[in-house]
Each structure stands twice: as C-alpha cells, then as structure tokens.
Scaffold this motif. Structure first.
Motif, PDB file in Angstrom:
ATOM      1  N   ALA A   1       0.823  -1.213   0.000  1.00 37.37           N
ATOM      2  CA  ALA A   1       0.000   0.000   0.000  1.00 37.37           C
ATOM      3  C   ALA A   1       0.856   1.262   0.000  1.00 37.37           C
ATOM      4  O   ALA A   1       0.510   2.268  -0.624  1.00 37.37           O
ATOM      5  CB  ALA A   1      -0.933  -0.016   1.203  1.00 37.37           C
ATOM      6  N   SER A   2       2.001   1.214   0.659  1.00 39.69           N
ATOM      7  CA  SER A   2       2.869   2.395   0.740  1.00 39.69           C
ATOM      8  C   SER A   2       3.601   2.651  -0.572  1.00 39.69           C
ATOM      9  O   SER A   2       4.245   3.674  -0.735  1.00 39.69           O
ATOM     10  CB  SER A   2       3.915   2.179   1.833  1.00 39.69           C
ATOM     11  OG  SER A   2       4.684   1.030   1.520  1.00 39.69           O
ATOM     12  N   GLY A   3       3.536   1.680  -1.528  1.00 37.06           N
ATOM     13  CA  GLY A   3       4.252   1.815  -2.793  1.00 37.06           C
ATOM     14  C   GLY A   3       5.523   0.988  -2.815  1.00 37.06           C
ATOM     15  O   GLY A   3       6.107   0.754  -3.857  1.00 37.06           O
ATOM     16  N   ARG A   4       5.979   0.531  -1.633  1.00 32.01           N
ATOM     17  CA  ARG A   4       7.194  -0.294  -1.598  1.00 32.01           C
ATOM     18  C   ARG A   4       6.913  -1.671  -2.193  1.00 32.01           C
ATOM     19  O   ARG A   4       5.781  -2.135  -2.196  1.00 32.01           O
ATOM     20  CB  ARG A   4       7.701  -0.429  -0.155  1.00 32.01           C
ATOM     21  CG  ARG A   4       8.667   0.691   0.211  1.00 32.01           C
ATOM     22  CD  ARG A   4       9.015   0.686   1.693  1.00 32.01           C
ATOM     23  NE  ARG A   4       8.313   1.778   2.359  1.00 32.01           N
ATOM     24  CZ  ARG A   4       7.704   1.689   3.529  1.00 32.01           C
ATOM     25  NH1 ARG A   4       7.696   0.567   4.208  1.00 32.01           N
ATOM     26  NH2 ARG A   4       7.108   2.742   4.052  1.00 32.01           N
ATOM     27  N   MET A   5       7.987  -2.321  -2.710  1.00 34.06           N
ATOM     28  CA  MET A   5       7.811  -3.613  -3.383  1.00 34.06           C
ATOM     29  C   MET A   5       8.217  -4.760  -2.449  1.00 34.06           C
ATOM     30  O   MET A   5       8.999  -4.583  -1.516  1.00 34.06           O
ATOM     31  CB  MET A   5       8.664  -3.669  -4.654  1.00 34.06           C
ATOM     32  CG  MET A   5       8.397  -2.563  -5.665  1.00 34.06           C
ATOM     33  SD  MET A   5       6.686  -2.448  -6.213  1.00 34.06           S
ATOM     34  CE  MET A   5       6.561  -3.951  -7.199  1.00 34.06           C
ATOM     35  N   LEU A   6       7.680  -5.932  -2.746  1.00 33.40           N
ATOM     36  CA  LEU A   6       7.943  -7.119  -1.930  1.00 33.40           C
ATOM     37  C   LEU A   6       8.113  -8.299  -2.878  1.00 33.40           C
ATOM     38  O   LEU A   6       7.334  -8.446  -3.827  1.00 33.40           O
ATOM     39  CB  LEU A   6       6.715  -7.347  -1.040  1.00 33.40           C
ATOM     40  CG  LEU A   6       6.758  -8.457   0.001  1.00 33.40           C
ATOM     41  CD1 LEU A   6       7.591  -7.995   1.201  1.00 33.40           C
ATOM     42  CD2 LEU A   6       5.345  -8.788   0.481  1.00 33.40           C
ATOM     43  N   ASP A   7       9.133  -9.158  -2.636  1.00 31.81           N
ATOM     44  CA  ASP A   7       9.242 -10.350  -3.489  1.00 31.81           C
ATOM     45  C   ASP A   7       8.698 -11.569  -2.740  1.00 31.81           C
ATOM     46  O   ASP A   7       8.286 -11.461  -1.585  1.00 31.81           O
ATOM     47  CB  ASP A   7      10.686 -10.563  -3.969  1.00 31.81           C
ATOM     48  CG  ASP A   7      11.650 -10.773  -2.810  1.00 31.81           C
ATOM     49  OD1 ASP A   7      11.161 -11.052  -1.679  1.00 31.81           O
ATOM     50  OD2 ASP A   7      12.865 -10.642  -3.014  1.00 31.81           O
ATOM     51  N   SER A   8       8.722 -12.735  -3.411  1.00 28.98           N
ATOM     52  CA  SER A   8       8.056 -13.888  -2.797  1.00 28.98           C
ATOM     53  C   SER A   8       8.776 -14.345  -1.524  1.00 28.98           C
ATOM     54  O   SER A   8       8.146 -14.846  -0.597  1.00 28.98           O
ATOM     55  CB  SER A   8       7.913 -15.035  -3.798  1.00 28.98           C
ATOM     56  OG  SER A   8       9.166 -15.592  -4.047  1.00 28.98           O
ATOM     57  N   ASN A   9      10.093 -14.116  -1.442  1.00 32.26           N
ATOM     58  CA  ASN A   9      10.781 -14.441  -0.187  1.00 32.26           C
ATOM     59  C   ASN A   9      10.292 -13.566   0.961  1.00 32.26           C
ATOM     60  O   ASN A   9      10.099 -14.030   2.084  1.00 32.26           O
ATOM     61  CB  ASN A   9      12.305 -14.250  -0.325  1.00 32.26           C
ATOM     62  CG  ASN A   9      12.915 -15.369  -1.130  1.00 32.26           C
ATOM     63  OD1 ASN A   9      12.355 -16.461  -1.200  1.00 32.26           O
ATOM     64  ND2 ASN A   9      14.047 -15.092  -1.771  1.00 32.26           N
ATOM     65  N   GLY A  10      10.108 -12.291   0.641  1.00 27.42           N
ATOM     66  CA  GLY A  10       9.608 -11.355   1.654  1.00 27.42           C
ATOM     67  C   GLY A  10       8.229 -11.773   2.134  1.00 27.42           C
ATOM     68  O   GLY A  10       7.919 -11.701   3.330  1.00 27.42           O
ATOM     69  N   LEU A  11       7.388 -12.228   1.184  1.00 30.11           N
ATOM     70  CA  LEU A  11       6.042 -12.682   1.532  1.00 30.11           C
ATOM     71  C   LEU A  11       6.121 -13.897   2.461  1.00 30.11           C
ATOM     72  O   LEU A  11       5.446 -13.964   3.487  1.00 30.11           O
ATOM     73  CB  LEU A  11       5.271 -13.045   0.259  1.00 30.11           C
ATOM     74  CG  LEU A  11       3.849 -13.549   0.482  1.00 30.11           C
ATOM     75  CD1 LEU A  11       2.917 -12.407   0.852  1.00 30.11           C
ATOM     76  CD2 LEU A  11       3.318 -14.277  -0.754  1.00 30.11           C
ATOM     77  N   GLN A  12       6.996 -14.854   2.093  1.00 26.62           N
ATOM     78  CA  GLN A  12       7.136 -16.066   2.914  1.00 26.62           C
ATOM     79  C   GLN A  12       7.643 -15.735   4.317  1.00 26.62           C
ATOM     80  O   GLN A  12       7.159 -16.273   5.299  1.00 26.62           O
ATOM     81  CB  GLN A  12       8.113 -17.040   2.244  1.00 26.62           C
ATOM     82  CG  GLN A  12       7.555 -17.633   0.974  1.00 26.62           C
ATOM     83  CD  GLN A  12       8.345 -18.872   0.525  1.00 26.62           C
ATOM     84  OE1 GLN A  12       9.205 -19.357   1.244  1.00 26.62           O
ATOM     85  NE2 GLN A  12       8.035 -19.373  -0.646  1.00 26.62           N
ATOM     86  N   ASP A  13       8.619 -14.827   4.389  1.00 25.50           N
ATOM     87  CA  ASP A  13       9.149 -14.436   5.703  1.00 25.50           C
ATOM     88  C   ASP A  13       8.053 -13.815   6.562  1.00 25.50           C
ATOM     89  O   ASP A  13       7.936 -14.094   7.756  1.00 25.50           O
ATOM     90  CB  ASP A  13      10.277 -13.400   5.557  1.00 25.50           C
ATOM     91  CG  ASP A  13      11.539 -14.034   5.003  1.00 25.50           C
ATOM     92  OD1 ASP A  13      11.591 -15.281   4.942  1.00 25.50           O
ATOM     93  OD2 ASP A  13      12.454 -13.275   4.609  1.00 25.50           O
ATOM     94  N   HIS A  14       7.254 -12.971   5.911  1.00 23.50           N
ATOM     95  CA  HIS A  14       6.198 -12.297   6.661  1.00 23.50           C
ATOM     96  C   HIS A  14       5.220 -13.324   7.238  1.00 23.50           C
ATOM     97  O   HIS A  14       4.872 -13.284   8.423  1.00 23.50           O
ATOM     98  CB  HIS A  14       5.462 -11.303   5.762  1.00 23.50           C
ATOM     99  CG  HIS A  14       4.425 -10.527   6.508  1.00 23.50           C
ATOM    100  ND1 HIS A  14       4.728  -9.390   7.240  1.00 23.50           N
ATOM    101  CD2 HIS A  14       3.112 -10.742   6.687  1.00 23.50           C
ATOM    102  CE1 HIS A  14       3.635  -8.944   7.819  1.00 23.50           C
ATOM    103  NE2 HIS A  14       2.638  -9.749   7.500  1.00 23.50           N
TER     104      HIS A  14
END
Ligand SMILES: Nc1ncnc2c1ncn2[C@@H]1O[C@H](COP(=O)(O)OP(=O)(O)O)[C@@H](O)[C@H]1O
Ligand SMILES: [Mg+2]
Length: 337
Positions: A113-126
């Motif tokens: 939402a803030s405009g920052r990007m996330l990759d699939s590793n970031g998603l998994q970590d979250h």
C-alpha cells in the motif's frame, strides 16, 4: 470552528467533560459486560468471519488460510491470480500489527500500500512470522488469513489514497454510542489503525459526516499526506452501517464492543473485525466523552428492553448527534486499537 481543540486539558476537566478513562472502561464496562467465554468470537478473526456470515452480515471474502510452512512454497504463484491485490493478516492479531496490504503486482513482485515492493521471499518471511506467533495475542502460534483486498468507495480519494479507511463504532449494550472514520496514511502503510500512524476523525452519528481529526493523539484538521480537509466528509450508507454495527451485539455476545466496518465500492459496508477492548482515543477524535452516552444507554435499556438492532441504531442517531467541544489527549492505555 478553527481552534476548538485545546492541546492540553487537566484530568479534572476531562472528567467533567465525561471522558472515559482506562480504569473505568476496564472495570465498569469491559469486565461487567464482556463475558470472557465470548472473547474467542472476537479475538479469532476467522471465527468472527464465520459467525458474521452465518448471521447474514457481509464480510470481506476469504481467499485462504495458511496453517503451516508447507503451504508457503508455491503461494506467491497462486496469489498472482489476485490481480487486484490481497491482504494477509494474523488470525489473532490486533492494532494493525502483522497486516500486509498488497495492492497489485509488477511482474513477480508485489506492490504494498505504501508503494514499496515485496518479493516472494519477503512474503514467505512475513507469513512465517505470523505462523510463529510474532503478532498474535500472547505470542502463541497462529494462522494467517488471506483476504480479498477491499476497494474503498471512490468518494474519499483525497483522504484515502494509500489504503482502506475503516469506521470504528463503539457499541454499548447493542447501541452505537460513538464512531470515528480512520484513514490510512503513508506512514501507516495501508492500515487504518491509529497506532500505525493513521488519522482518526470524529463522526456525527446523526448524519454520518466527519467532524475533524486526530493523529498520534494530537488534533488535526487536514490529512497529513494530501492536506485535504478532514471535516464534513459524508460516509456513504450511514444508516445501514449503524444498523450493521448494532447487530454485532447479538453476534458477539459482548456488551462493550468496537466494531470495525469497511465500505467496499461494490458490496457496501462489510464487517472487518470486532474488538473486546476498543481504545479510548475515539473520544479525542470526536471532542466528546463517552461517559454521558453510556449512561444514556443504561437509562434507555432500563426503560425499553429487547429493541431490535434497527431501532437501537435509529435511537442512537437521534440522541447522539454531536456538537464538538474541546478535549485534549487521553492518558496512555492498554487496548486493541
Ligand atoms: N481485506 C482488507 N482490504 C483492505 N484493507 C484491509 C483489509 N483488512 C484489513 N485492512 C486494513 O488493515 C486495518 C487493520 O485490519 P483489521 O482486520 O481491523 O486488524 P486489526 O485487528 O489488526 O486492527 C484495517 O483497518 C484496514 O485499513
Ligand atoms: Mg481493527
């Protein structure tokens, strides 16, 4: 109305204005009216969703539930079908912690939402963090819910460009007593929780129009990102929203309740979640104390019992239309935000 909020007010003045403090809220309202056995109904977002659906009340769609790390492997690929984005949240979370709002895709990467990007590793970590209990009440292992991203009604684009605003209503013994519109900011990353840096604005319960706002417990009158006015925004479908909030009394079994509603562009008001320990800053956003309204409800219930939700909402609209008066910050508190 410029300058109608003084910055600091003495505790004695607050009491005269009917401000409800944390101790009174906990002892006289939460302990008295919220049976502990019903807490799971509101502390577990998956259960809340199920109960609301069974009661015929609308909620944001559930895409899936993640219980174990095995489910994470191909998750990002599967979620690419959600072209409008999605939201990940801990089933037992509070105050916006651990909530990830994804608004869309750029190739294989997700836009937050803030405009920052996330990759699939970031998603998994979250999500791993959610599963391990990083955000759950009491730190117990948790599940992660994947919800459809609600698309807010277009009327508020100037004050709601980074995420979905929600409307928090305090419902006492089934009567809506006070409400605020909470607007996400750049700082709150798509979430409407005041703890995350969102803005809260009071609402006139009679008309559904906003009164002026608060951020980090300080009064403000314009949105911090866009400088658009926070006053006199008309919330669409207000009467329906009040009725929906009132109906959450039966659904939850709780007499002192914070109801969070979002307004979807296509589906109208949806119940996002319920809170057994709603925060007290709603009083600052409204420039009004809760106490006189809670007393008025006690008097009403002593006279008329068993009113259905629609009549309770109508009574509240007729009695709690408000004229703002000056209030300062409320003391620090422990709550769900
Ligand atoms: N499905 C959704 N679509 C868009 N925004 C959402 C969605 N779910 C949550 N949000 C945003 O995150 C905020 C917090 O979500 P909520 O479910 O109320 O959890 P919490 O218990 O942490 O407050 C909401 O006020 C809203 O701004
Ligand atoms: Mg919430």
């Amino acid at each position: 109305m410029a300058g109608w909020w003084p910055r600091f007010v003495r505790p004695s003045t607050l009491r005269r204005q009917g401000i409800l403090g944390m101790n009174a809220r906990n002892a006289s309202y939460i302990a008295e009216h919220n049976p502990r056995r019903h807490y799971p109904r509101v502390d577990n977002k998956r259960l809340t969703k199920q109960l609301a659906t069974e009661a015929g009340l609308a909620v944001p769609g559930l895409i899936g539930v993640i219980h174990s790390h095995h489910q994470l492997r191909r998750l990002a690929d599967t979620l690419q079908e959600q072209t409008e984005g999605f939201v990940i949240k801990p089933a037992h979370g509070a105050a916006g912690d651990g909530i990830l709002v994804v608004t869309g895709w750029r190739g294989e990467r997700m836009r937050k939402a803030s405009g920052r990007m996330l990759d699939s590793n970031g998603l998994q970590d979250h999500i791993s963090g959610i599963l391990s209990g990083m955000y759950s009440l009491g730190g117990r292992p948790d599940a992660a819910l994947i919800e459809e991203r609600v698309q807010f009604s277009e009327v508020f684009t100037e004050v709601a460009h980074t995420g979905v605003p929600d409307i928090r209503t305090v419902v006492y013994r089934g009567y809506p007593v006070m409400a605020m519109l909470r607007l996400p900011t750049q700082e709150s990353d798509g979430k409407a929780n005041l703890h995350q840096g969102a803005v809260g604005t009071g609402i006139d319960l009679a008309s559904g129009a906003t009164l002026g706002g608060v951020q980090h417990n300080q009064p403000i009158r314009v949105h911090p990102d866009t400088e658009a006015s926070l006053v006199d925004l008309a919330i669409p479908g207000w009467d329906k929203l009040m009725e929906l909030a009132a109906g959450c009394r039966e659904l939850s079994g709780l007499g002192y309740l914070g109801v969070d509603v979002v307004i979807d562009r296509h589906r109208g008001p949806l119940i996002l979640e319920l809170n057994a320990r709603p925060g007290l800053a709603i009083q600052i956003a409204n420039g009004q104390g809760l106490q006189p309204r809670l007393q008025a409800v006690d008097e009403r219930v002593a006279k008329v019992s068993d009113e259905p939700p629609a009549s309770r909402a109508a009574w509240a609209a007729a009695h709690f239309g408000c004229v703002p008066v000056g209030l300062g910050p409320v003391p620090h508190e422990r709550h769900d935000d």
